[in-house]
Design an enzyme around this catalytic site. Structure first.
Site, short mmCIF file in Angstrom:
data_model
loop_
_atom_site.label_atom_id
_atom_site.label_comp_id
_atom_site.label_asym_id
_atom_site.label_seq_id
_atom_site.Cartn_x
_atom_site.Cartn_y
_atom_site.Cartn_z
N GLY A 85 1.09 -1.29 -0.02
CA GLY A 85 -0.32 -0.46 -0.07
C GLY A 85 0.55 1.06 0.52
O GLY A 85 2.08 1.68 0.88
N ASN A 162 -5.89 -5.52 7.49
CA ASN A 162 -5.72 -5.68 6.60
C ASN A 162 -6.61 -6.63 5.71
O ASN A 162 -6.68 -7.93 6.13
CB ASN A 162 -4.47 -6.26 6.38
N CYS A 322 -4.99 -16.33 0.96
CA CYS A 322 -5.31 -16.37 -0.90
C CYS A 322 -4.13 -16.44 -1.35
O CYS A 322 -3.11 -16.44 -1.00
CB CYS A 322 -5.18 -14.93 -0.83
N TYR A 328 1.77 -13.20 -6.87
CA TYR A 328 1.37 -11.82 -7.19
C TYR A 328 1.71 -11.13 -6.43
O TYR A 328 2.81 -9.54 -6.51
CB TYR A 328 0.82 -10.81 -7.71
N CYS A 468 -12.42 -9.74 -7.37
CA CYS A 468 -12.15 -10.10 -4.97
C CYS A 468 -12.91 -9.38 -4.47
O CYS A 468 -13.00 -8.11 -4.76
CB CYS A 468 -10.47 -10.16 -5.07
N CYS A 529 -10.89 -15.40 -7.18
CA CYS A 529 -9.89 -15.20 -8.99
C CYS A 529 -9.89 -15.53 -9.97
O CYS A 529 -10.08 -14.94 -11.13
CB CYS A 529 -9.05 -13.84 -8.52
#
Length: 544
Positions: A85, A162, A322, A328, A468, A529
């Site tokens: 972020g 988060n 996840c 990624y 997502c 996803c």
């Protein structure tokens, strides 16, 4: 024509003219969809994906005041999480003896610009938490910067979050019905206020914070990792599905060289840290200890760490970490499920070579996202790896493209081609993912202009097909290129000689190959996803 049709028409007109859809058109399209209204104001992303947030906490052991600069430790920890972020950040510290006031500094922008020498001097404390943010459910404004601090009848409470709550509206309704006011649309403020509610079983002699946290976890089963700070302790919380990551580290003495061969549990502790990822631990003098387990509530005090409780997954479902953290989002030196992210990406490349090998001279990557997978592909295919793209690290985002010609060459400002490595070669180019498909085409043209004979694109993850709902800014289905074109059509569209993705089963195989977990029967990964299989149910079953 309604607003949804008008937005789609603008987007299609832009694409047909060889241009990227405007930010306004993408925003309008997003807002016309159910999920878009919840995420209004957070801004469009021209290409690729963005993560949600990173959380970090630190507490000194032994006598207070401590010799450890806790605020500096947290700041450096957040710098290591900056990839999660870049919109805003904040640090809240406590000196451990006053329940009424915390030291707070928050702001918009990058961490190094927010925390100056003067601001760091004000963040005195023996414990603290920090947050770096990319907005997923509320606008990019200073009022939404975390950690959130609320003042209760029993003292101050600070929370950093988060993730993204999938049942946000029902929880918001519940909190408002109990007379609690909310000043933002942020999930994180909602969590903070929900923690101020009494648990159903009631309380005796002040707040029972573990009971309140358990009550929150029952109301909201996903998606979150939390760090919660009170006057003299920190709670770390991971949702029962384990969808978002959280891990614990031990701050060890600077003379650790003498203990280099000892196990981490044998080393003395000068403090404890808790973080979304372990990648920053070594740089702050900490050692990785373990992950916070799915559903676990862990307490950090000056005396050490202990597990308060573990909340089981609803209906005994499997965990749903996840899987795109591996593909990624995470930094390659982070550790999840007993394995380093770099090793998993390497294995993804090996698996991709088995599934979609091709006759070629060299293997390369789009730096740096596809590099580990490219090395794995090259090793499995018995081909040489060579760099073919040189990244310009000093390019900021550019919104003005003075002409169509320069727009079509837009990628040139980000990359240069190493023509000596490319000329006359058949090239396999590896990238980690394709989202909108608006950057790979110009890269292929750049390589062909540098003399490449063939350019074969291999993607070290399956096609992205679904948005997502758990804290990742994956665009709407309409914007995902894999919903418009299959691999063969996409290859033609971007100008590649061939294009292939890693399969979903191949990705799972690569992730699970060297995984070290205590209860394999509970292990699972969220592939929503990629497959549309959402761990908390289909999105239209949730209250958006």
């Amino acid at each position: 024509m309604d607003s949804k049709d008008e937005a789609r028409a603008q987007s299609q007109q832009a694409e047909e003219g060889g241009l990227e859809p405007t930010t306004a058109a993408l925003d309008q399209l997003a807002l016309s969809l159910p999920l878009g209204k919840k995420r209004a104001g957070r801004g469009a992303v021209a290409s690729g994906l963005t993560h949600e947030c990173g959380v970090f906490g630190a507490i000194a052991t032994g006598e207070w005041p401590t010799q450890i600069d806790v605020a500096q430790v947290i700041c450096l920890g957040l710098v290591a999480l900056q990839h999660r972020g870049q919109e805003s950040a904040g640090i809240v510290t406590s000196e451990g003896h006053c329940a009424k006031n915390f030291n707070v500094h928050k702001g918009m922008g990058m961490i190094n610009n927010i925390f100056t020498d003067d601001s760091m001097k004000k963040l005195k404390g023996n414990l603290g938490i920090g947050h770096t943010r990319y907005s997923t459910s509320a606008a990019s404004e200073e009022v939404n910067c975390q950690p959130f601090v609320v003042h209760t009848a029993h003292g101050a409470l600070a929370v950093a979050h988060n993730g993204e709550l999938v049942n946000c509206e029902s929880l918001r309704k519940d909190v408002l019905e109990r007379g609690v006011g909310l000043s933002t649309h942020s999930d994180s403020e909602l969590i903070t206020q929900a923690l101020c509610l009494n648990p159903p079983e009631g309380e005796v002699d002040g707040p029972d914070w573990p009971a309140r946290i358990k009550h929150l976890m029952q109301l909201a089963p996903l998606s979150y990792s939390l760090v919660i700070m009170l006057k003299d302790k920190i709670y770390g919380v991971r949702d029962p599905y384990g969808n978002r990551p959280l891990c614990i580290g031990k701050i060890v003495p600077l003379t650790i060289g003498a203990y280099r061969n000892e196990k981490v549990d044998k080393l003395p502790a000068e403090g404890w840290v808790i973080s979304s990822e372990s990648c920053g631990f070594l740089s702050i003098g900490a050692r990785y200890v373990r992950e916070v387990q799915p559903g676990e509530i862990v307490e950090l005090t000056r005396d050490g760490i202990k597990t308060i409780d573990i909340i089981d997954c609803p209906e005994n479902r499997r965990h749903a970490f996840c899987i795109f953290e591996y593909v990624y989002f995470a930094r390659s030196d982070s550790i999840f499920e007993g394995q380093m992210v770099y090793s998993v990406r390497l294995q993804c490349g090996r698996q991709l070579a088995r599934e979609a090998g091709v006759d070629a001279d060299i293997v390369s990557s789009v730096p740096e996202s596809g590099t580990a997978a490219a090395h794995g592909f090259a090793r499995e295919a018995n081909l040489n790896f060579a760099e073919v793209l040189c990244k310009n690290r000093y390019v900021g985002r550019t919104f003005i493209q003075p002409s169509t010609r320069l727009r079509q060459l837009g990628v040139a400002k980000k990359f240069g081609a190493l023509s000596e490595n490319v000329a006359g070669k058949r090239l396999v180019l590896i990238d980690d993912s394709i989202v909108r498909g608006n950057t790979i085409g110009p890269i292929i043209k750049l390589l062909r202009d540098a003399g490449a004979l063939e350019v074969h694109i291999r993607i070290a993850s399956p096609p992205l097909l679904y948005p997502c709902y758990m804290g990742i800014n994956i665009p709407t289905r309409e914007e995902l290129i894999a919903n418009k074109l299959n691999a063969e059509e996409l290859a033609k569209y971007v100008g590649a000689d061939s294009l292939a993705y890693l399969s979903v089963d191949g990705l799972k195989k690569a992730v699970q190959l060297n995984m070290a977990v205590k209860k394999p029967e509970q292990v699972g990964h969220c592939t929503a996803c990629l497959t549309g299989d959402y761990p908390g149910g289909l999105p239209d079953e949730l209250e958006w």
